[in-house]
Design an enzyme around this catalytic site. Structure first.
Site, PDB file in Angstrom:
ATOM      1  N   ARG A  30      -4.009   1.403  -9.333  1.00  0.00           N
ATOM      2  CA  ARG A  30      -3.096   0.402  -9.870  1.00  0.00           C
ATOM      3  C   ARG A  30      -3.844  -0.907 -10.121  1.00  0.00           C
ATOM      4  O   ARG A  30      -4.928  -1.130  -9.567  1.00  0.00           O
ATOM      5  CB  ARG A  30      -1.971   0.153  -8.870  1.00  0.00           C
ATOM      6  CG  ARG A  30      -1.297   1.430  -8.360  1.00  0.00           C
ATOM      7  CD  ARG A  30      -0.765   1.248  -6.942  1.00  0.00           C
ATOM      8  NE  ARG A  30      -0.361   2.522  -6.350  1.00  0.00           N
ATOM      9  CZ  ARG A  30       0.903   2.954  -6.283  1.00  0.00           C
ATOM     10  NH1 ARG A  30       1.877   2.203  -6.726  1.00  0.00           N
ATOM     11  NH2 ARG A  30       1.181   4.120  -5.748  1.00  0.00           N
ATOM     12  N   GLY A  41       0.867  -1.171   0.000  1.00  0.00           N
ATOM     13  CA  GLY A  41       0.000   0.000   0.000  1.00  0.00           C
ATOM     14  C   GLY A  41       0.902   1.217   0.000  1.00  0.00           C
ATOM     15  O   GLY A  41       2.131   1.107  -0.017  1.00  0.00           O
ATOM     16  N   ASP A  66       1.637  -3.689  -8.794  1.00  0.00           N
ATOM     17  CA  ASP A  66       1.307  -2.476  -8.039  1.00  0.00           C
ATOM     18  C   ASP A  66       1.973  -1.243  -8.633  1.00  0.00           C
ATOM     19  O   ASP A  66       1.719  -0.123  -8.182  1.00  0.00           O
ATOM     20  CB  ASP A  66       1.704  -2.635  -6.563  1.00  0.00           C
ATOM     21  CG  ASP A  66       3.184  -2.935  -6.382  1.00  0.00           C
ATOM     22  OD1 ASP A  66       3.607  -4.006  -6.853  1.00  0.00           O
ATOM     23  OD2 ASP A  66       3.895  -2.113  -5.785  1.00  0.00           O
TER      24      ASP A  66
END
Length: 452
Positions: free
Chosen positions: A187, A91, A253
Site C-alpha cells: 500500500r 497494519g 492504507d
C-alpha cells in the site's frame, strides 16, 4: 495433492524484503468451517482449481500452508492517512498474506485474508469478519471485474461459526473468513511507515521489490515507480467513475501501489450521476464522495511522493504527480467509451463526448446502469429526449466496438444497488438461502461477457 502442475507456480518473493516488513502470525482456530463461496474461475488462474472441497477448507479455513510458498502467514506492517489524519498505529489487524504465486499471465499474486484472527496490529479489534461483510465483498469484486475495474478477486468465503458483536449492524451476527487474490498488498501506507521511521535502506528495498516483482521492471528508480503508480491509479479513478462505483474509504492504507482496488467496506454503486453521493455513513464531509474520488486518489499518491522524497530530489517527483490529471482525462474517456461499446475517435472529440455524457446523466438523473445498457453500441433509443440531443449527435457515426448479440442485451441492465445487496443478505440471514447470491454472481458474469 491435486494442483494443476502447469498452472501452480508458487513464490516466496515477499520474504526477500526481510522481517522488518511483516510479522509471522497464526490463523484463528475457528469453531467450524463451512464453505460458502469458491471462485473456481480465479482458482484456475493459479492452479488451485483441482482442489477438493475438503482440501480447499484445509488451506483457506484452517490455513495449512500451500506447498513451496510462504511457510507461515505474514501480517504486513504499514501506516497511513485515514480521512487525511496520519495514523502510525495500523497494519494488518484482521488479515495476513498467506501465500504468493504467479498467475497465468506471469504476474506475482498474493493470497490475502480478511477475518483470519488477531495480529500484533489488531489493537482492540477481534480480528474477525462478519459473514455479511464477506458476502458484500463477493458482490463488489464480481461487479467491478465485470465492469473492467482493476480489482482484487474474492477467491474463497468460509463461514466460521462464531457470533460477532458489531455496533453498526444487528448483533450478534455470523462470522466468516475471506481469501482474496490480489496483485500485491503493498500500500501507499507501506511506504509511509518507512518514511516515518526514516529507514532509507528499507525504503529503497521496497521500491526495488515493487518495480521488479509487481511491475516487471529491472529498476530501483523511485521516480519511475511514482510515474507507474500515477498511471495505474489515474486509470483506477477513471474506471470507478465509469462504473458508478464509490469505494467509501480511500485512505492511503487502502490504495495498492499496483492501482488495483481492494478492501471493500462501506462501498456502494451510485444509482444516478450524483457528484455528492457517499458510501460511508461516517464520511460526514463527503471527502470520498463519488465525484471526489479522483481528487482523493491523487491526494493519496501525493503521500507516496512525499515518502519518496527521502530518496530523490523533489522536482522529478512533482513532474510525475503533475501527469495524474492528463492521464485521468485520457483514462476516463477510454473507460466511458468502453462502457458505451463504441470505438475511440479523436482525443478532443472523445473528451467532449464524455463531458456531455456526464452532464446529461447529472442533469436528467437517468440511472447510470440503465443509460449505459440502452446506449451500448452507440445507438441511443428514442425515449431519451431533447436533453440527450448533444450526446446523440456525438454518438452518431461512431463505430460499435461490439454488437448486442449476447443474450444479456435482451434482458434488463445488471445493477448492484444497496436494496438488492440487502435483499440478498436477508435471504441468507433469515433462511440460509444462498440461491440469490449464486444467481447474482451468474448474472454479473454474463454481463461481463457481454461487455468484454
Amino acid at each position: 495433492m491435486p494442483f494443476d502442475p502447469q498452472a501452480y507456480r508458487p513464490a516466496t518473493a515477499l520474504l526477500t524484503l526481510g522481517d522488518g516488513f511483516f510479522d509471522a502470525v497464526a490463523a484463528a482456530d475457528f469453531p467450524e468451517t463451512r464453505l460458502r463461496f469458491r471462485n473456481q474461475r480465479a482458482a484456475a488462474e493459479i492452479g488451485l482449481d483441482p482442489l477438493t472441497n475438503a482440501e480447499w477448507i484445509r488451506h483457506f479455513g484452517r490455513f495449512d500452508p500451500l506447498p513451496d510458498t510462504l511457510p507461515s502467514p505474514l501480517a504486513l506492517r504499514y501506516h497511513g492517512h485515514q480521512f487525511r489524519s496520519y495514523n502510525p498505529d495500523i497494519g494488518d489487524g484482521r488479515g495476513f498474506t498467506f501465500a504468493q504465486m504467479h498467475d497465468a499471465q506471469g504476474r506475482l499474486m498474493d493470497l490475502g485474508t480478511k477475518g483470519s484472527g488477531t495480529t500484533p496490529h489488531s489493537r482492540s479489534g477481534d480480528g474477525r469478519l462478519t459473514l455479511k461483510g464477506g458476502v458484500r465483498e463477493i458482490l463488489a469484486t464480481e461487479m467491478l471485474q465485470a465492469l473492467n475495474v482493476p480489482t482484487s478477486r474474492t477467491l474463497s468465503l468460509i463461514e466460521t461459526g462464531e457470533q460477532l458483536a458489531r455496533g453498526d449492524e444487528p448483533s450478534p451476527t455470523r462470522s466468516a473468513v475471506l481469501v482474496r487474490l490480489s496483485l500485491g498488498h503493498v500500500r501507499i501506507g507501506t511506504f509511509q511507515r518507512l518514511a516515518y521511521e526514516q529507514d532509507e535502506a528499507a525504503l529503497r528495498r521496497l521500491v526495488g521489490y515493487v518495480l521488479r516483482n509487481l511491475y516487471g521492471e529491472d529498476s530501483d528508480d523511485p521516480v519511475r515507480l511514482l510515474d507507474l503508480v500515477v498511471a495505474r491509479t489515474a486509470t483506477l479513478a477513471a474506471r470507478y467513475m465509469a462504473a458508478g462505483f464509490v469505494h467509501g474509504v480511500l485512505n492511503s492504507d487502502n490504495i495498492n501501489v499496483t492501482g488495483e482496488s481492494f478492501d471493500y467496506g462501506p462501498w456502494r454503486f451510485a444509482p444516478t450521476w450524483d457528484p455528492g453521493f457517499t458510501a460511508a455513513y461516517f464520511d460526514y464531509q463527503g471527502l470520498y464522495a463519488f465525484a471526489r474520488q479522483p481528487e482523493a486518489i491523487h491526494w493519496d499518491v501525493m503521500q507516496l511522493a512525499v515518502s519518496l522524497r527521502q530518496l530523490v530530489d523533489t522536482e522529478p517527483l512533482i513532474a510525475a504527480l503533475d501527469r495524474f490529471a492528463p492521464r485521468y482525462g485520457e483514462a476516463v474517456a477510454e473507460a466511458i467509451l468502453w462502457r458505451l461499446g463504441v470505438s475511440p475517435g479523436e482525443a478532443d472529440a472523445d473528451r467532449l463526448l464524455v463531458k456531455a455524457v456526464e452532464r446529461s446523466l447529472r442533469d436528467t438523473a437517468v440511472p447510470i446502469d440503465r443509460f449505459f445498457f440502452d446506449a451500448f453500441g452507440g445507438d441511443l433509443p428514442d425515449g431519451y429526449g431533447e436533453e440527450w440531443a448533444e450526446v446523440r449527435g456525438m454518438l452518431d457515426g461512431r463505430s460499435a466496438r461490439k454488437d448486442r448479440a449476447h443474450p444479456y442485451w435482451f434482458g434488463a441492465p445488471c445493477s448492484m444497488l444497496i436494496d438488492e445487496v440487502e435483499a440478498i443478505w436477508a435471504r441468507i440471514a433469515e433462511a440460509d438461502d444462498w440461491s440469490a447470491l449464486d444467481a447474482k454472481v451468474t448474472a454479473i458474469r454474463a454481463m461481463g461477457e457481454a461487455l468484454a
